[in-house]
Design a protein around this motif. Structure first.
Motif, short mmCIF file in Angstrom:
data_model
loop_
_atom_site.label_atom_id
_atom_site.label_comp_id
_atom_site.label_asym_id
_atom_site.label_seq_id
_atom_site.Cartn_x
_atom_site.Cartn_y
_atom_site.Cartn_z
N GLY A 52 7.64 5.66 9.56
CA GLY A 52 7.39 4.27 9.23
C GLY A 52 6.22 3.70 10.01
O GLY A 52 5.40 2.94 9.46
N ALA A 53 6.12 4.05 11.29
CA ALA A 53 5.00 3.57 12.10
C ALA A 53 3.68 4.15 11.61
O ALA A 53 2.65 3.45 11.56
CB ALA A 53 5.24 3.94 13.57
N ALA A 54 3.71 5.44 11.22
CA ALA A 54 2.49 6.05 10.70
C ALA A 54 2.06 5.38 9.39
O ALA A 54 0.87 5.14 9.16
CB ALA A 54 2.71 7.54 10.50
N LEU A 58 -1.53 3.48 8.90
CA LEU A 58 -2.54 4.12 8.05
C LEU A 58 -2.63 3.52 6.65
O LEU A 58 -3.64 3.72 5.97
CB LEU A 58 -2.23 5.61 7.93
CG LEU A 58 -2.19 6.40 9.25
CD1 LEU A 58 -1.81 7.84 9.00
CD2 LEU A 58 -3.54 6.32 9.97
N ALA A 59 -1.62 2.81 6.20
CA ALA A 59 -1.63 2.29 4.82
C ALA A 59 -2.67 1.18 4.68
O ALA A 59 -2.90 0.39 5.61
CB ALA A 59 -0.25 1.75 4.45
N PRO A 60 -3.38 1.10 3.52
CA PRO A 60 -4.35 0.02 3.30
C PRO A 60 -3.65 -1.33 3.21
O PRO A 60 -2.51 -1.43 2.75
CB PRO A 60 -5.01 0.41 1.97
CG PRO A 60 -4.02 1.27 1.28
CD PRO A 60 -3.30 2.01 2.36
N ALA A 454 8.47 -2.50 7.22
CA ALA A 454 8.31 -1.08 7.53
C ALA A 454 9.31 -0.63 8.60
O ALA A 454 9.93 0.43 8.48
CB ALA A 454 6.88 -0.81 7.99
N LEU A 455 9.47 -1.46 9.65
CA LEU A 455 10.39 -1.09 10.72
C LEU A 455 11.84 -1.12 10.23
O LEU A 455 12.61 -0.17 10.46
CB LEU A 455 10.22 -2.04 11.90
CG LEU A 455 11.12 -1.78 13.12
CD1 LEU A 455 10.85 -0.39 13.68
CD2 LEU A 455 10.89 -2.85 14.19
N GLY A 456 12.21 -2.20 9.54
CA GLY A 456 13.58 -2.28 9.04
C GLY A 456 13.88 -1.20 8.03
O GLY A 456 14.97 -0.60 8.04
#
Length: 750
Positions: A52-54, A58-60, A454-456
């Motif tokens: 999730g952190a990656a 990296l996601a636009p 993303a974290l959740g």
């Protein structure tokens, strides 16, 4: 037939309770799995969080701009029925799809400036509409006339520009589509109106000329008013039809009279018909009768008939000489004489067929000639009147048709005029009016990816995936994870938990933990086992100690439990009935001694042989019968009568009898012995035994009909998950040394 009133309630509640119990057990199992496999869950959770952190790093970044439209249908009432509300929902759905239609999106793309087409860079123009449609989303707010339009872009300004361009293209398309339809409708209506004006002028001119030709300015408004010429023709027609009917009746009467005369019938019966045809006066004049002669004659004939009927009624009873009969005969004769002698009436009665027939034919012929002449004259007059009426009626009918045609054209002209006026009014406003209630603005915060989402999401996915992996590992492991799980899956009690015992190299009872070190913590489990068996509901004076598989430690449990019973003062006998691999005999150093095989194979007194094979131990209250020399047929020996006699002898001398039997799944010896005892204790090693095999062993024991008192998990290490002891105290003596304190047993499994 009586019925329990709570039957339905119970049968309905039981499945629900069973389902709830299953769910609770599965949740409890999942909780235990999560506890002792928390390492696996943490590793999976850490991996998902890392992914999730990656993704977040990296996601636009995409930015979203949103606008809101209020769409109102023109001309609709505020109060609408349910069907109209459903129709309104369909209208809103149509407008929502129209916003993202290809024709609207194509126009919107053409409106965009190059710097706002950042999302379309690198794509061929043929795919622009599809790409914009994928990034564009539209939705309607339930029970409202609001449409949300949002767009996701790599730049916040571009997102707002695309939404604005889409809305403007949508409004322009709706307006153009409506105006095109209205213009076509107006042109068609105007052309119809011009043509109608020309037709109406022609018909009005023709109507005016027709009125001048027939000399009338207006037509009668009342339907009962008839033209005199037409009325005269109608009257002549009625008179002609009456004359024709009269002639036909006279001709029919003449034919009837001639036919009756030809057949020789009495023509007087046709006088009434002739009278109706030629008239009463004419017929009486031709017969030389007055107006009252026929009536008088008819009256006298009726009187004769009445007198004759009265005579026929009384003569059979009174006789011919009776005065009443004579009076009736005299009255009949006088009446008949009157009819025969009176002037005209007598003549009518005396007329024969030769005279009456020609007379009637002459009267009818004269009447026919007179009526035929009248008919001819009426026919001539009717033909003339009909010709005049036909000419007059044709002109009137044509005039009426023209007048109705003019009225119809005038009404149609009024309708067209109203339609044209309505189109002109609606020309400036579309049937659907859309208003922007929320302008599209650039949002500097990216819509995706979001840190919280993303974290959740990664935490939730990691937790779910970790639990799934742990549950799968636990299922594939096929080992018992805890005492509760053992009790739940086997359906019996967990009597005690036995730790790994230290290895001792001594001989005899010195190898038994309970005898060698009774104060050790490990020894506490056997006192707990003894107490759990004693507190059970079943009678437990004769017990079988067995296991599901070899090397589970049943001999260790048998020997230590026997010592535990003996230490309480009970006279205890432990029998080694494992005639194939006698572990108890080897543990106590009794190899080569006489034992069970000698007792079971002997033909003499079992009690005497048992006394000879009995081995005393260092513990005063404990005796042992070893296995004895090996024999090739141990199962046959156990099936013999000597084993039952041995148990009967032991019941008379000992308080507690323990029988060490071979594993249940290895041979059938344990099932044979179990038939003759009070209960069975099953020993298992959780780290070694498979669940399915242990469950099969329990079913084999239950098949004998002997109660399965419970199971004893053996060789539990301090690191074993889910098998914590929870004692918190050791075993020892009180200050005065009065003896051992009885330990508190482990709680029974549910």
């Amino acid at each position: 037939m009586s019925q329990d009133p709570h039957f339905d309630e119970q049968t309905t509640a039981e499945p629900a309770t069973a389902g709830s119990g299953e769910l609770a057990r599965e949740l409890l199992r999942l909780t235990r799995v999560a506890q002792y496999r928390q390492g696996t869950i943490l590793w999976v959770l850490a991996g998902c969080v890392t992914l999730g952190a990656a993704y977040y790093a990296l996601a636009p970044r995409y930015y979203r701009s949103e606008a809101r439209l209020m769409v109102i249908e023109q001309g609709g009432d505020e109060m609408r029925s349910m069907a109209e509300q459903i129709g309104g929902d369909n209208v809103m759905a149509t407008q929502r799809e129209l916003v993202r239609s290809p024709v609207v999106l194509q126009r919107a793309i053409q409106r965009l400036t190059p710097e706002h087409r950042i999302d379309l860079e690198g794509l061929p123009p043929a795919e622009w509409v599809r790409d914009v449609a994928d990034r564009l989303s539209t939705s309607t707010v339930r029970k409202t006339n609001l449409v949300n339009v949002s767009y996701r872009s790599l730049h916040p300004e571009a997102a707002a520009a695309v939404v604005r361009s889409v809305i403007e293209s949508y409004l322009e398309f709706v307006e153009e589509a409506h105006r095109g339809v209205a213009a076509d409708l107006l042109d068609n209506l105007t052309a119809d109106r011009d043509q109608l004006e020309r037709d109406l002028a022609e018909k009005q001119l023709e109507l005016s000329r027709s009125r001048e030709q027939i000399g009338r300015l207006t037509l009668p408004d009342r339907e009962d008013v008839v033209d005199p010429i037409v009325a005269r023709a109608l009257r002549m027609n009625d008179a002609l039809m009456t004359a024709q009917e009269q002639r036909v009746k006279l001709q029919a009467s003449l034919a009837t009279v001639r036919a009756a005369a030809a057949r020789g019938e009495d023509l007087r019966q046709h006088l009434g018909v002739v009278q109706q045809a030629v008239g009463e006066k004419m017929m009486l004049s031709a017969l030389g009768l007055g107006e009252d002669d026929l009536a008088v004659a008819a009256e006298q004939r009726s009187r004769v008939l009445e007198l004759q009927a009265e005579l026929d009624r009384v003569e059979p009873f009174l006789g011919p000489a009776h005065p009443t009969v004579a009076t009736l005969n005299r009255q009949i004769a006088n009446t008949q004489q009157f009819l025969a002698t009176r002037g005209g009436a007598g003549r009518l009665e005396n007329l024969g067929g030769d005279e009456l027939g020609p007379l009637l034919e002459q009267m009818l012929a004269q009447s026919i000639a007179r009526v035929s002449e009248n008919e001819r004259q009426l026919q001539v007059s009717f033909d003339e009147a009909r010709t005049n009426a036909a000419q007059q009626s044709g002109e009137i009918v044509r005039l009426q048709m023209l007048d109705r045609e003019v009225q119809r054209l005038e009404r149609y002209y009024d309708v067209l005029f109203e339609k044209i006026s309505a189109v002109d009014i609606r020309q400036v406003s579309a049937p659907m009016r859309a208003t922007i209630v929320q302008q599209p603005l650039p949002d500097p915060k990216p819509a995706s990816p979001r840190l919280k989402v993303a974290l959740g999401g990664s935490l939730l996915m990691g937790l779910v995936l970790g639990l799934a992996v742990a549950y799968l590992q636990d299922t594939l492991d096929d080992r018992f994870g805890s005492p509760d799980e053992i009790a739940m899956q086997l359906g019996c009690r967990v009597l005690a938990l036995v730790r790994k015992l230290p290895v001792r190299g001594n001989a005899g009872l010195a190898n038994v933990q309970m005898h060698a070190d009774a104060q050790a913590v490990e020894s506490e489990a056997f006192r707990t086992l003894r107490t759990a068996i004693a507190l059970g509901a079943e009678v437990s004076e004769r017990l079988v100690i067995t296991s599901s598989e070899p090397s589970d430690g049943k001999t260790t449990i048998s020997s230590n439990l026997a010592v535990a019973y003996a230490q309480t003062g009970k006279r205890t006998l432990v029998i080694d009935s494992d005639l194939r691999k006698p572990g108890l005999t080897a543990l106590l150093g009794l190899k080569g001694q006489a034992g069970m095989t000698d007792i079971l194979s002997a033909e003499g007194d079992v009690e005497r042989i048992a006394e000879r094979c009995l081995q005393r131990t260092d513990l005063e209250q404990l005796d042992v019968i070893p296995a004895g020399p090996r024999r090739p047929d141990p199962a046959d020996l156990l099936l013999g009568p000597n084993f039952a006699e041995l148990l009967a002898w032991a019941d008379g001398r000992y308080d507690q009898v323990l029988i060490d039997c071979p594993p249940v799944l290895a041979v059938s010896d344990a099932q044979i012995v179990a038939r003759l005892v009070d209960g069975v204790v099953l020993v298992l090693t959780p780290e070694k035994n498979h669940r399915r095999l242990v469950a099969r062993a329990c079913e084999s024991v239950r098949a004998t009909g002997t109660p399965l008192l419970g199971v004893v998990p053996n060789r539990i290490s301090d690191q074993a998950h889910g098998y914590g002891y929870g004692y918190g105290y050791g075993y020892g003596h009180d200050e005065e040394g009065e003896g051992e304190a009885e330990p508190t047993p482990l709680p029974r499994a549910a």
